[in-house]
Write a protein that holds these residues in place. Structure first.
Motif, PDB file in Angstrom:
ATOM      1  N   ARG A   1       0.826  -1.211   0.000  1.00  0.00           N
ATOM      2  CA  ARG A   1       0.000   0.000   0.000  1.00  0.00           C
ATOM      3  C   ARG A   1       0.859   1.258   0.000  1.00  0.00           C
ATOM      4  N   ALA A   2       1.947   1.236   0.762  1.00  0.00           N
ATOM      5  CA  ALA A   2       2.787   2.423   0.916  1.00  0.00           C
ATOM      6  C   ALA A   2       3.541   2.786  -0.358  1.00  0.00           C
ATOM      7  N   PHE A   3       3.831   1.785  -1.220  1.00  0.00           N
ATOM      8  CA  PHE A   3       4.718   2.061  -2.343  1.00  0.00           C
ATOM      9  C   PHE A   3       4.146   1.735  -3.722  1.00  0.00           C
ATOM     10  N   THR A   4       2.908   1.244  -3.786  1.00  0.00           N
ATOM     11  CA  THR A   4       2.336   0.913  -5.090  1.00  0.00           C
ATOM     12  C   THR A   4       2.261   2.129  -6.006  1.00  0.00           C
ATOM     13  N   ALA A   5       1.894   3.284  -5.470  1.00  0.00           N
ATOM     14  CA  ALA A   5       1.808   4.484  -6.310  1.00  0.00           C
ATOM     15  C   ALA A   5       3.160   4.803  -6.937  1.00  0.00           C
ATOM     16  N   ASP A   6       4.234   4.602  -6.198  1.00  0.00           N
ATOM     17  CA  ASP A   6       5.579   4.812  -6.739  1.00  0.00           C
ATOM     18  C   ASP A   6       5.845   3.868  -7.901  1.00  0.00           C
ATOM     19  N   LEU A   7       5.504   2.590  -7.708  1.00  0.00           N
ATOM     20  CA  LEU A   7       5.766   1.595  -8.752  1.00  0.00           C
ATOM     21  C   LEU A   7       4.978   1.905 -10.015  1.00  0.00           C
ATOM     22  N   VAL A   8       3.719   2.257  -9.852  1.00  0.00           N
ATOM     23  CA  VAL A   8       2.877   2.570 -11.007  1.00  0.00           C
ATOM     24  C   VAL A   8       3.420   3.797 -11.748  1.00  0.00           C
ATOM     25  N   ALA A   9       3.845   4.807 -10.993  1.00  0.00           N
ATOM     26  CA  ALA A   9       4.380   6.013 -11.617  1.00  0.00           C
ATOM     27  C   ALA A   9       5.679   5.727 -12.351  1.00  0.00           C
ATOM     28  N   ALA A  10       6.535   4.897 -11.767  1.00  0.00           N
ATOM     29  CA  ALA A  10       7.801   4.545 -12.422  1.00  0.00           C
ATOM     30  C   ALA A  10       7.537   3.832 -13.743  1.00  0.00           C
ATOM     31  N   ALA A  11       6.608   2.883 -13.722  1.00  0.00           N
ATOM     32  CA  ALA A  11       6.282   2.147 -14.937  1.00  0.00           C
ATOM     33  C   ALA A  11       5.678   3.065 -15.993  1.00  0.00           C
ATOM     34  N   ALA A  12       4.814   3.991 -15.569  1.00  0.00           N
ATOM     35  CA  ALA A  12       4.191   4.929 -16.514  1.00  0.00           C
ATOM     36  C   ALA A  12       5.232   5.838 -17.151  1.00  0.00           C
ATOM     37  N   ASP A  13       6.339   6.043 -16.430  1.00  0.00           N
ATOM     38  CA  ASP A  13       7.421   6.891 -16.932  1.00  0.00           C
ATOM     39  C   ASP A  13       8.386   6.107 -17.809  1.00  0.00           C
ATOM     40  N   GLY A  14       8.075   4.833 -18.048  1.00  0.00           N
ATOM     41  CA  GLY A  14       8.915   4.018 -18.912  1.00  0.00           C
ATOM     42  C   GLY A  14      10.050   3.312 -18.210  1.00  0.00           C
ATOM     43  N   ARG A  15      10.055   3.356 -16.880  1.00  0.00           N
ATOM     44  CA  ARG A  15      11.119   2.704 -16.130  1.00  0.00           C
ATOM     45  C   ARG A  15      10.669   1.334 -15.636  1.00  0.00           C
ATOM     46  N   THR A  16      11.621   0.529 -15.221  1.00  0.00           N
ATOM     47  CA  THR A  16      11.310  -0.798 -14.693  1.00  0.00           C
ATOM     48  C   THR A  16      10.769  -0.677 -13.279  1.00  0.00           C
ATOM     49  N   ALA A  17       9.720  -1.409 -12.984  1.00  0.00           N
ATOM     50  CA  ALA A  17       9.113  -1.372 -11.654  1.00  0.00           C
ATOM     51  C   ALA A  17       8.825  -2.799 -11.203  1.00  0.00           C
ATOM     52  N   ASP A  18       9.246  -3.127  -9.987  1.00  0.00           N
ATOM     53  CA  ASP A  18       9.138  -4.496  -9.494  1.00  0.00           C
ATOM     54  C   ASP A  18       8.595  -4.565  -8.080  1.00  0.00           C
TER      55      ASP A  18
END
Length: 253
Positions: free
Chosen positions: A125-142
């Motif tokens: 919950r604390a970091f999902t928004a970060d992961l989604v934003a990273a992926a939307a920016d074209g970066r790898t998110a895991d």
């Protein structure tokens, strides 16, 4: 083994004071990843962060209890203030307290549920928004969740532990349907016998002896070997998701 696409990423690793979490932090940091170390034992985290820094890495020690929402929220704030958004999360915090269900150890049941299931959810919950934003920016998110072979294979007296790990395995699979279409990879890793502090939590002398016997008969994986698998998985090209990894000592059936 070569690891690609890891340098300059930012990772949060729970359970980082020992075992698989600590080993993963060391390895990722050596590959140029900024690592935020989360666990309850502040002194152990500070020692690990100091060693990583001395070796040329970047590490932040954050004392946090994944069973407490306020603690996780405060940890997330510290991570964001120091490192900014996160693009790699490893849920390695876990506790294994085997006993017969008829022993009625409700305190142990709650501790395993709070750590192995709810704790992982709080971190997600604390970091999902970060992961989604990273992926939307074209970066790898895991997002990497450390489950257990106990999610599939039943062992006497490990019913509640196995149930918590089965829940985490199912959660990982379900999250792929939510996050995968948004280019966030979700990986569920299920180790078999692994040398970690989990065995040290066992307060049942008979079951502790059984564990020792299994290690003697079958051998065990090391925490560094699990860390190697995590680094390999998260270093693949961003369109490749190794979603389910079961890793066992060769002799373990």
């Amino acid at each position: 083994m070569p690891y690609e696409n890891l340098a300059d990423r930012t990772a949060v690793i729970t359970g980082a004071a020992s075992g698989m979490g600590a080993a993963t932090a060391r390895l990722l940091a050596a590959q140029g990843v900024r690592v935020a170390l989360l666990a309850r034992r502040a002194e152990r985290l500070e020692e690990l962060a100091a060693k990583i820094t001395a070796d040329g890495g970047r590490a932040l020690a954050v004392a946090a209890d994944v069973t407490d929402q306020a603690s996780v929220d405060a940890a997330a704030d510290r991570v964001h203030a120091a490192f900014g958004p996160v693009d790699l999360v490893v849920n390695a915090a876990g506790v294994m307290l085997p006993n017969p269900v008829e022993a009625g150890r409700a305190d142990e049941w709650q501790r395993m549920l709070d750590t192995n299931v709810s704790g992982a959810l709080r971190v997600i919950r604390a970091f999902t928004a970060d992961l989604v934003a990273a992926a939307a920016d074209g970066r790898t998110a895991d997002l990497v969740n450390i489950s257990s072979i106990g999610a599939h294979i039943t062992f006497p007296n490990y019913a509640v532990y196995g149930a918590t790990k089965a829940a985490l395995t199912y959660l990982s699979a379900s999250l792929r349907t939510e996050l995968g279409p948004r280019d966030v990879r979700v990986t569920n890793i299920e180790p078999g016998l692994t040398d970690s502090e989990l065995a040290g939590h066992v307060d049942n002398a008979e079951l502790s002896g059984q564990l020792d016997g299994m290690f003697e008969a079958l051998g065990g994986l090391s925490s560094d070997e699990i860390a190697d698998l995590i680094a390999y998985t998260t270093s693949r090209a961003r369109h490749i998701n190794l979603r389910q990894l079961i890793v066992l000592p060769t002799r373990q059936a």
